[in-house]
Design an enzyme around this catalytic site. Sequence first.
Site, mmCIF file in Angstrom:
data_model
loop_
_atom_site.group_PDB
_atom_site.id
_atom_site.type_symbol
_atom_site.label_atom_id
_atom_site.label_comp_id
_atom_site.label_asym_id
_atom_site.label_seq_id
_atom_site.Cartn_x
_atom_site.Cartn_y
_atom_site.Cartn_z
ATOM 1 N N LYS A 99 0.811 -1.204 0.000
ATOM 2 C CA LYS A 99 0.000 0.000 0.000
ATOM 3 C C LYS A 99 0.851 1.263 0.000
ATOM 4 O O LYS A 99 0.657 2.165 -0.819
ATOM 5 C CB LYS A 99 -0.887 -0.027 1.245
ATOM 6 C CG LYS A 99 -1.571 1.257 1.523
ATOM 7 C CD LYS A 99 -2.084 1.275 2.947
ATOM 8 C CE LYS A 99 -0.960 1.594 3.907
ATOM 9 N NZ LYS A 99 -1.456 1.912 5.262
ATOM 10 N N THR A 100 1.807 1.302 0.931
ATOM 11 C CA THR A 100 2.620 2.512 1.036
ATOM 12 C C THR A 100 3.408 2.741 -0.247
ATOM 13 O O THR A 100 3.569 3.872 -0.709
ATOM 14 C CB THR A 100 3.583 2.398 2.229
ATOM 15 O OG1 THR A 100 2.829 1.987 3.364
ATOM 16 C CG2 THR A 100 4.224 3.725 2.523
ATOM 17 N N ASP A 116 -4.464 8.368 3.948
ATOM 18 C CA ASP A 116 -3.985 7.048 4.332
ATOM 19 C C ASP A 116 -4.890 6.496 5.439
ATOM 20 O O ASP A 116 -5.478 7.264 6.194
ATOM 21 C CB ASP A 116 -2.543 7.182 4.849
ATOM 22 C CG ASP A 116 -1.858 5.833 4.951
ATOM 23 O OD1 ASP A 116 -2.375 4.864 4.363
ATOM 24 O OD2 ASP A 116 -0.799 5.756 5.602
ATOM 25 N N GLU A 117 -4.987 5.198 5.530
ATOM 26 C CA GLU A 117 -5.782 4.549 6.589
ATOM 27 C C GLU A 117 -7.194 5.123 6.677
ATOM 28 O O GLU A 117 -7.686 5.464 7.761
ATOM 29 C CB GLU A 117 -5.088 4.707 7.958
ATOM 30 C CG GLU A 117 -3.667 4.193 8.007
ATOM 31 C CD GLU A 117 -3.557 2.686 8.125
ATOM 32 O OE1 GLU A 117 -4.561 1.986 7.867
ATOM 33 O OE2 GLU A 117 -2.452 2.211 8.473
ATOM 34 N N GLN A 153 -9.225 -3.956 8.392
ATOM 35 C CA GLN A 153 -8.276 -3.586 9.434
ATOM 36 C C GLN A 153 -8.763 -2.391 10.245
ATOM 37 O O GLN A 153 -7.970 -1.674 10.849
ATOM 38 C CB GLN A 153 -6.910 -3.279 8.823
ATOM 39 C CG GLN A 153 -6.236 -4.519 8.266
ATOM 40 C CD GLN A 153 -4.814 -4.240 7.825
ATOM 41 O OE1 GLN A 153 -3.931 -4.025 8.632
ATOM 42 N NE2 GLN A 153 -4.612 -4.230 6.522
ATOM 43 N N ARG A 209 0.207 -10.018 10.557
ATOM 44 C CA ARG A 209 1.514 -9.411 10.841
ATOM 45 C C ARG A 209 2.643 -10.394 10.567
ATOM 46 O O ARG A 209 3.803 -10.018 10.456
ATOM 47 C CB ARG A 209 1.639 -8.977 12.318
ATOM 48 C CG ARG A 209 0.697 -7.896 12.804
ATOM 49 C CD ARG A 209 0.653 -6.724 11.918
ATOM 50 N NE ARG A 209 -0.472 -6.852 10.977
ATOM 51 C CZ ARG A 209 -0.610 -6.107 9.902
ATOM 52 N NH1 ARG A 209 0.271 -5.211 9.597
ATOM 53 N NH2 ARG A 209 -1.652 -6.281 9.092
#
Length: 859
Positions: A102-103, A289-290, A320, A695
């Site tokens: 994503k980043t 973002d997010e 998430q 994770r």
Amino acid sequence: MPKDRARPFIFPKLRLRAALPGEEMGTLYEQSFKAAPIRTIVPPMSSFDDSDAFEAASRSLSARAMAARPMPYLDGLNPAQRAAVEALKGPVLMLAGAGTGKTRALTARIAHLLVTGTAQPNEILAVTFTNKAAREMKLRVASLLGQPAEGMPWLGTFHAICAKLLRRHAELVGLKSNFTILDTDDQLRLMKQLIIADNIDEKRWPARQLAGLIDAWKNRALTPDKLPAAEAGAFNRRGPALYGQYQTRLRELNAVDFGDLLVHMITIFQAHPDLLGQYQRWFRFILVDEYQDTNIAQYLWLRLLAQGHSNICVVGDDDQSIYGWRGAEVGNILRFETDFPGASVIRLEQNYRSTGHILAAASAVIAGNQGRLGKTLWTDGEDGEKLRLIGHWDGEEEARWIGEEIEAMARGTRGMAPISPDGMAILVRASHQMRAFEDRFLTIGLPYRVIGGPRFYERMEVRDAMAYFRVVVSPDDDLAFERIFNTPKRGLGDKAQALIRKLARSHGISLIEGARLAVDTGALGGKAARDLKALVDGIARWRGLMLGAAMSGPGMAPEDDLLIEEDHPIPKISHIELAEMILDESGYTAMWQNDKTPEAPGRLENLKELVKALELFENLQGFLEHVSLIMDNESDESEPKVTLMTLHAAKGLEFPAVFLPGWEDGLFPSQRAMDETGIKGLEEERRLAYVGITRAERVCTVSFAGNRRVYGQWQSQMPSRFIDELPEDHVEVLTPPGLHGHGRMGATASPVAGMMRGSDLHQAAARADVYNSPGWKRLQTNTARPGLRQPAEARHITIDAEAVSAFALGDRVFHQKFGYGAVVSVEGDKLGIAFDKAGVKHVVAGFLVAADSADDVPF
DNA sequence: TAATAGAGAATTTTT
DNA sequence: TTCTCTATTA
């Protein structure tokens, strides 16, 4: 408004742009044409924005040079990522599953905006939630472009950007541009005062609750005048009124809280369409973002700004969303396509992080949730290890097993490559679960680091010191003055405090002036008056030194890093010296020096750290602004350490090996979450489980215990319902050590009694074929001799009889982590040590050396 | 006013 | 259990 309103900062940019070689005529024409009127209307971004514009211009020069070449940041992107990068215009929803790059896509998108000349750096509004994310994004954009990215003044957190905007337009909501940003502690004290003034029983109606309520209202962008009737009964029917009073007080104090930063900006934009219009034209491209973590206020703010061009790209993952309890609305991301008609939805589904089994387990768990946007994570990597599941007798057993497993994995087990402790993390649902692990790791000497917990700037002594600075910087900061005027003790009790407050109120002056009045008029006498006078005089003197020391007064905008020192005269006294002087002369340092509690030395250390942190700033006010927005504290040490943190804190991180302990109903999913928000809460817990599993890169170990001590009470625990949801094909059940027991079996019926909830996995976890399971073999080597473990690495000292007998009560000892101390208790190989700095800890003798031989410690 | 004993509460957390 | 906050007492 700042006097530089009319400064024609655009000219350098236009000149430079016009001079660009090889530029397509059409683009240039279109952009200058569009740009010129906008830029003259837009309120100039105060003086330093000239440099933004300048930098932007020079940047676009080199950007253009790059455009001539292929675009390197596109290399290696998968088709979905590439689509997300190239869909520059219009609304875009980038649904990015865990570990899907994503980043990378987000930063490449920014690079693409710049390199193609679609946007200038200062026309991009890029919002994140944390400073860490903002920093990372800046760094990565810079590395993609091969040059520093300071030219993006509007890349930052919601709060930092709103603070920057609000400083410009503060007067529109009745504030001055040098307003203070209060933290939670200040808010609580303020509210407490209001509650008491209102004659409400403060025990039944605690300030915390009011704070939570007001915060929730602000998250929904509800100002006191807009509270719906449904809220009237809140807080014993006094909620709305207290909220109004609180806002009034804040205004009187020229202060805002975090929620206000957003809410004030929304108020301003709604009341001043012209101003909003200018910003809409200014921020031509918006990235978020997010997005699944945005609350209603943030959503409204974004929507206001995106109206018109709709060039808004939001990135997030509904699976998430784990911050509903603090106001995040998953609905925002679920609704995006309706909110922004014609939005393109791009799914990033190829996972680059985890193995197949781990992804399959995570997908199966999250599939239990309703109303998802839906994604299917896949990988072309290996299946790898199955997710490992193990049940334990109790929480301590669990901690012991995980500790040993970590050491085994660090050595390399079952043909698996060794994993450094740096690559391992234990993710817990609630921070109190960490204790069992800390205790165990201290005992066996396993290095660990805890993420989260009280942050540096939230510590009492740091906050006290900052309150001193605040009083000096802004003498009318009543909250700060209140915090410190009897710290250290100056003999001012309730009575004296009430007197001062009354004086200040009746004369309409600040508390500090009230205090002076009390002293001067003799309303206060004796030692208290003398001490108070010394303090008030001191503050005046320090302030004098400060004003002499730096030209900058309140009113400038210290959050802008671009404002740099140039025209400051060499000060007679630096702000650092001043800070030290304040702490010394006020008696604050002395207070801790005279304190004999074990924490005192640590607190003095923190004060030193604080003063050191000042070096990074030009003056005290710059520092204070920074701290009020950025509360982080990094310490990096070289020793490899296992990480211990909450599931929430782990979002966005990844580790080769992850341990997920405490999967027990009531603990995880948390009983409280389910009680308070029912199915919604349960689904959020499930997303937390999903976050936890995803994770892991290579090994993921879920565990649960049959018994657990909760606040001192032993409780029998049921395995988490999420364990039922794990897909058996992707799970390997390890053997609970309790079953083949080291003498514990007889104590109670079965170590997993009560764990049998009918699911096959539970049964398997309870009765796995002991002798054939790989777990058994490992356990044999690892847990055969509890308390007599093998050293994992050479530097671990073996625990043996000699070590035990080497110390006696009262001996001075040295420990690598805790430093020097004295033996206060001896229990077998466990010694209680009162450390000079770290307080009393229980440590195995093998990790200690006699104090006088500390110089030849073998590690 | 300051020290001390007792009661009561104790997810998750960024800014 | 352990920490924090409050009421009591010196």
